[in-house]
Scaffold this motif. Structure first.
Motif, PDB file in Angstrom:
ATOM      1  N   ARG A 202       0.830  -1.216   0.000  1.00 60.13           N
ATOM      2  CA  ARG A 202       0.000   0.000   0.000  1.00 60.13           C
ATOM      3  C   ARG A 202       0.860   1.260   0.000  1.00 60.13           C
ATOM      4  N   TRP A 203       1.932   1.273   0.783  1.00 60.53           N
ATOM      5  CA  TRP A 203       2.836   2.418   0.785  1.00 60.53           C
ATOM      6  C   TRP A 203       3.416   2.657  -0.612  1.00 60.53           C
ATOM      7  N   VAL A 204       3.848   1.594  -1.256  1.00 60.55           N
ATOM      8  CA  VAL A 204       4.457   1.724  -2.577  1.00 60.55           C
ATOM      9  C   VAL A 204       3.429   2.206  -3.604  1.00 60.55           C
ATOM     10  N   CYS A 205       2.222   1.624  -3.567  1.00 61.35           N
ATOM     11  CA  CYS A 205       1.194   1.973  -4.560  1.00 61.35           C
ATOM     12  C   CYS A 205       0.768   3.437  -4.436  1.00 61.35           C
ATOM     13  N   ILE A 206       0.510   3.889  -3.221  1.00 62.74           N
ATOM     14  CA  ILE A 206       0.080   5.276  -3.038  1.00 62.74           C
ATOM     15  C   ILE A 206       1.192   6.241  -3.435  1.00 62.74           C
ATOM     16  N   THR A 207       2.417   5.950  -3.004  1.00 69.20           N
ATOM     17  CA  THR A 207       3.535   6.843  -3.333  1.00 69.20           C
ATOM     18  C   THR A 207       3.760   6.902  -4.834  1.00 69.20           C
ATOM     19  N   ALA A 208       3.766   5.744  -5.485  1.00 67.63           N
ATOM     20  CA  ALA A 208       3.977   5.710  -6.933  1.00 67.63           C
ATOM     21  C   ALA A 208       2.847   6.413  -7.669  1.00 67.63           C
ATOM     22  N   ALA A 209       1.616   6.234  -7.202  1.00 65.98           N
ATOM     23  CA  ALA A 209       0.468   6.844  -7.874  1.00 65.98           C
ATOM     24  C   ALA A 209       0.510   8.362  -7.776  1.00 65.98           C
ATOM     25  N   VAL A 210       0.774   8.891  -6.580  1.00 72.59           N
ATOM     26  CA  VAL A 210       0.780  10.350  -6.409  1.00 72.59           C
ATOM     27  C   VAL A 210       1.925  10.980  -7.197  1.00 72.59           C
ATOM     28  N   ILE A 211       3.117  10.383  -7.116  1.00 71.56           N
ATOM     29  CA  ILE A 211       4.243  10.930  -7.878  1.00 71.56           C
ATOM     30  C   ILE A 211       3.988  10.797  -9.381  1.00 71.56           C
ATOM     31  N   GLY A 212       3.423   9.669  -9.805  1.00 78.25           N
ATOM     32  CA  GLY A 212       3.114   9.484 -11.227  1.00 78.25           C
ATOM     33  C   GLY A 212       2.125  10.507 -11.740  1.00 78.25           C
ATOM     34  N   LEU A 213       1.094  10.795 -10.941  1.00 75.97           N
ATOM     35  CA  LEU A 213       0.116  11.809 -11.350  1.00 75.97           C
ATOM     36  C   LEU A 213       0.760  13.187 -11.434  1.00 75.97           C
ATOM     37  N   ALA A 214       1.675  13.468 -10.510  1.00 79.25           N
ATOM     38  CA  ALA A 214       2.378  14.754 -10.564  1.00 79.25           C
ATOM     39  C   ALA A 214       3.217  14.862 -11.834  1.00 79.25           C
ATOM     40  N   LEU A 215       3.865  13.775 -12.206  1.00 79.95           N
ATOM     41  CA  LEU A 215       4.666  13.786 -13.428  1.00 79.95           C
ATOM     42  C   LEU A 215       3.800  13.942 -14.675  1.00 79.95           C
ATOM     43  N   LEU A 216       2.517  13.563 -14.563  1.00 85.75           N
ATOM     44  CA  LEU A 216       1.565  13.781 -15.658  1.00 85.75           C
ATOM     45  C   LEU A 216       0.948  15.174 -15.587  1.00 85.75           C
ATOM     46  N   HIS A 217       1.469  15.984 -14.653  1.00 88.57           N
ATOM     47  CA  HIS A 217       1.053  17.378 -14.501  1.00 88.57           C
ATOM     48  C   HIS A 217      -0.370  17.525 -13.947  1.00 88.57           C
ATOM     49  N   ALA A 218      -0.774  16.561 -13.119  1.00 86.27           N
ATOM     50  CA  ALA A 218      -2.018  16.754 -12.377  1.00 86.27           C
ATOM     51  C   ALA A 218      -1.815  17.918 -11.408  1.00 86.27           C
ATOM     52  N   SER A 219      -2.862  18.703 -11.194  1.00 87.36           N
ATOM     53  CA  SER A 219      -2.745  19.887 -10.358  1.00 87.36           C
ATOM     54  C   SER A 219      -2.601  19.512  -8.888  1.00 87.36           C
ATOM     55  N   LEU A 220      -2.104  20.460  -8.095  1.00 89.28           N
ATOM     56  CA  LEU A 220      -1.946  20.222  -6.662  1.00 89.28           C
ATOM     57  C   LEU A 220      -3.284  19.937  -5.972  1.00 89.28           C
ATOM     58  N   PRO A 221      -4.367  20.696  -6.268  1.00 86.17           N
ATOM     59  CA  PRO A 221      -5.657  20.341  -5.666  1.00 86.17           C
ATOM     60  C   PRO A 221      -6.088  18.913  -5.997  1.00 86.17           C
ATOM     61  N   THR A 222      -5.837  18.479  -7.230  1.00 84.96           N
ATOM     62  CA  THR A 222      -6.176  17.108  -7.616  1.00 84.96           C
ATOM     63  C   THR A 222      -5.365  16.101  -6.814  1.00 84.96           C
ATOM     64  N   LEU A 223      -4.082  16.372  -6.637  1.00 83.08           N
ATOM     65  CA  LEU A 223      -3.223  15.465  -5.875  1.00 83.08           C
ATOM     66  C   LEU A 223      -3.656  15.376  -4.413  1.00 83.08           C
ATOM     67  N   ILE A 224      -4.058  16.499  -3.849  1.00 85.39           N
ATOM     68  CA  ILE A 224      -4.498  16.495  -2.452  1.00 85.39           C
ATOM     69  C   ILE A 224      -5.780  15.681  -2.305  1.00 85.39           C
ATOM     70  N   ALA A 225      -6.749  15.919  -3.197  1.00 85.47           N
ATOM     71  CA  ALA A 225      -8.011  15.167  -3.132  1.00 85.47           C
ATOM     72  C   ALA A 225      -7.768  13.679  -3.329  1.00 85.47           C
ATOM     73  N   PHE A 226      -6.867  13.337  -4.241  1.00 86.14           N
ATOM     74  CA  PHE A 226      -6.552  11.926  -4.485  1.00 86.14           C
ATOM     75  C   PHE A 226      -5.883  11.305  -3.262  1.00 86.14           C
ATOM     76  N   THR A 227      -4.983  12.035  -2.626  1.00 89.40           N
ATOM     77  CA  THR A 227      -4.303  11.522  -1.434  1.00 89.40           C
ATOM     78  C   THR A 227      -5.292  11.292  -0.303  1.00 89.40           C
ATOM     79  N   LEU A 228      -6.221  12.209  -0.106  1.00 93.41           N
ATOM     80  CA  LEU A 228      -7.238  12.036   0.930  1.00 93.41           C
ATOM     81  C   LEU A 228      -8.067  10.783   0.678  1.00 93.41           C
ATOM     82  N   PHE A 229      -8.432  10.560  -0.582  1.00 94.55           N
ATOM     83  CA  PHE A 229      -9.198   9.346  -0.893  1.00 94.55           C
ATOM     84  C   PHE A 229      -8.342   8.100  -0.710  1.00 94.55           C
TER      85      PHE A 229
END
Length: 210
Positions: free
Chosen positions: A47-74
């Motif tokens: 779970r640690w690896v999946c969440i970390t990889a997903a959030v960093i991957g979305l950032a590299l795809l230029h997802a916005s900071l609000p999107t990253l925060i909402a995704f992390t909360l979920f």
């Protein structure tokens, strides 16, 4: 160079915070807290690896900071469901849904808030009917769906997320059926809704980022 460091550092810190908070919920705040146990270390590590990889991957795809925060909360909500079948306290789940609406407003103004409210309301209504008339889900799934809709941000994202959830569920069920070699086993097989919704939300955010 500095921009690349920030592009990775900020989502890494978000993922770290999300994973730590999920661990705290699992260890203290759930109806049946789960103390760390060797038999669950592989699941927690995954779970640690999946969440970390997903959030960093979305950032590299230029997802916005609000999107990253909402995704992390979920991700926190999905993590507790994965490891314990419980959701975090209502204050966190419903508060995260409300915060996701605020993030939608910050990102896209009133149109973004409107779309997120409609998405959250639609998820709420659909799941209320499912709970009332089928008994397949429970009240926890309603709260999960509300946070999912708010984090998705629009009906189109909800649609993509739901399609992704169903595809993953079908794949897992087929693999399980082949592995168990017993059609009757499928009747007792249950998948936690939180991780499924997390995969669906991840696919929806990737689709939006692309």
């Amino acid at each position: 160079m500095h921009c690349m460091i920030l592009l990775i550092l900020i989502p890494f810190l978000l993922a770290l915070s999300g994973n730590v908070l999920a661990d705290l919920f699992l260890s203290h705040a759930l109806p049946e807290p789960l103390p760390p146990h060797p038999s669950r270390r592989w699941l927690r590590g995954l779970r640690w690896v999946c969440i970390t990889a997903a959030v960093i991957g979305l950032a590299l795809l230029h997802a916005s900071l609000p999107t990253l925060i909402a995704f992390t909360l979920f991700s926190i909500t999905a993590a507790t469901d994965l490891e314990s079948t419980y959701l975090p306290p209502d204050a966190f789940v419903l508060g995260s849904a409300a915060l996701s609406l605020g993030l939608a407003f910050i990102q896209s103004g009133w149109p973004g808030l409107r779309d997120a409210v409609v998405a959250e309301a639609m998820c709420f209504v659909v799941l209320v009917f499912v709970v009332a008339f089928t008994g397949v889900c429970d009240s926890g799934d309603i709260k999960l769906g509300m946070q999912f809709g708010a984090a998705a941000g629009s009906l189109s994202q909800v649609f993509v997320g739901v399609i992704g959830m169903w595809l993953v569920m079908v794949i897992v069920l087929v693999v399980y059926l082949v592995y168990s070699r017993s059609p009757k086993a499928i009747r007792t097989f249950r998948l936690p809704q939180g991780p499924l919704a997390w995969v669906g939300l991840l696919l929806a955010v990737i689709w939006r980022a692309l």
